[in-house]
Design a protein around this motif. Structure first.
Motif, short mmCIF file in Angstrom:
data_model
loop_
_atom_site.label_atom_id
_atom_site.label_comp_id
_atom_site.label_asym_id
_atom_site.label_seq_id
_atom_site.Cartn_x
_atom_site.Cartn_y
_atom_site.Cartn_z
N PRO A 89 -4.21 1.82 -2.49
CA PRO A 89 -3.80 3.08 -1.87
C PRO A 89 -4.21 3.13 -0.41
CG PRO A 89 -4.96 3.46 -3.94
CD PRO A 89 -5.18 2.02 -3.59
N SER A 122 0.76 6.00 -0.24
CA SER A 122 0.06 7.24 -0.60
C SER A 122 0.87 7.96 -1.68
CB SER A 122 -0.12 8.14 0.63
OG SER A 122 1.13 8.42 1.25
N GLN A 136 4.36 4.44 -7.43
CA GLN A 136 3.63 3.24 -7.04
C GLN A 136 4.24 2.00 -7.68
OE1 GLN A 136 -0.73 3.31 -7.30
NE2 GLN A 136 -0.69 1.24 -8.17
N SER A 175 0.85 -1.19 0.00
CA SER A 175 0.00 0.00 0.00
C SER A 175 0.89 1.24 0.00
CB SER A 175 -0.93 -0.02 1.22
OG SER A 175 -1.89 1.02 1.14
#
Length: 287
Positions: free
Chosen positions: A263, A236, A243, A234
């Motif tokens: 996310p 942010s 990512q 995961s």
């Protein structure tokens, strides 16, 4: 017996996913300069990060009791005999205790699972609950299974900046200033209901390496106990490239594993800020 499943947006389940899965998601309130917005309903991560970087006041709150009762009544009024509500961990919010108190007025038709989950493990709990209900479990029986496995969850989170932890009161201004000067990146751990500092590492690259080292050790320990687990990533991140880089590191660290990325929920990301990176372990609950 028809059983509905409801969770909150701390799980990271979007409204679109909720419709696909046949569940309901209570959007968590995000307060920006005293104005209430709702996670996943008119407020995106990009917008929230923009407000945060501009120095706006951004905080979260638990769902209003009236909103929760309204949703429960609507769902039960749609022909469901009972419902299972899976909120975020009681260790980090009062929303679970509030829900449990409200459920007392439903004569057992509303079951609230205090299984100490948040983020991707909470999403996995909803996935497991669906499997239990399909297998014929009642809401109460499914709640018991979720709570039995509630302690078998672990999340590691590293942050790119200490600024937002300072704003949220998680660390002192002095500690944040010293950390910024020395390039210290805290590595946090959420074990069941507790959020603790796990390690302090100099530099983002070293923090990511330390997180993966901790994950490898923890996965080995969980499997030595004979547990069937999920490993998830995961973060942010603000760009697809960031990512992808994090997912590639996770895949490299755990070759052959089916690692899914989601996310961080906004109500978590507002405390970590953009650029946070995380991995988690959760126990599979099989019928």
């Amino acid at each position: 017996m028809r059983t509905a499943i409801i969770t909150d947006s701390e799980s990271g389940i979007t409204q679109a996913e909720a419709r696909q899965w046949g569940v309901w998601v209570v959007p968590m309130p995000i307060i920006i300069d005293n104005e209430i917005h709702y996670e996943g309903v008119g407020l995106s991560a990009e917008e929230m990060f923009r407000y945060m970087k501009a120095g706006r006041s951004v905080s979260s709150s638990q769902p209003a009791p009236d909103d929760l009762l309204k949703l429960w009544d609507e769902v039960l009024g749609e022909g469901y005999d009972e419902l299972l509500y899976i909120p975020m961990t009681s260790g980090l919010s009062g929303s679970c205790q509030t829900a449990a108190a409200l459920a007392a007025g439903y004569g057992g038709r509303v079951q609230v699972a205090d299984n100490h989950q948040i983020s991707v493990p909470q999403k996995n709990a909803v996935r497991d609950a669906l499997g239990l209900i399909r297998a014929g479990y009642t809401a109460a029986q499914a709640r018991e299974r979720l709570e039995e496995a509630g302690g078998d969850t672990l999340i590691y989170i590293g942050v790119d900046t200490l600024e937002y932890l300072k704003k949220g009161g998680r660390i002192t201004p002095a500690a944040a200033a010293m950390g910024a000067v020395l390039g210290i990146k805290p590595l946090l751990a959420i074990r069941g209901e507790k959020l603790d500092a796990f390690a302090k590492v100099r530099g983002t690259k070293q923090c990511r390496a330390r997180l993966m080292e901790a994950m490898v050790k923890s996965v080995s320990e969980y499997r030595a106990r004979g547990l069937d687990i999920r490993i998830d990533a995961s973060g942010s991140f603000e760009t697809a490239e960031e990512q992808a880089e994090w997912c590639a590191l996770a895949a490299q660290t755990f070759p052959g594993e089916d690692i899914h990325f989601d996310p961080l929920a906004l109500s978590i990301a507002l405390h970590t800020g953009p650029g946070a990176f995380a991995m988690g372990i959760s126990r599979k609950i099989l019928p």
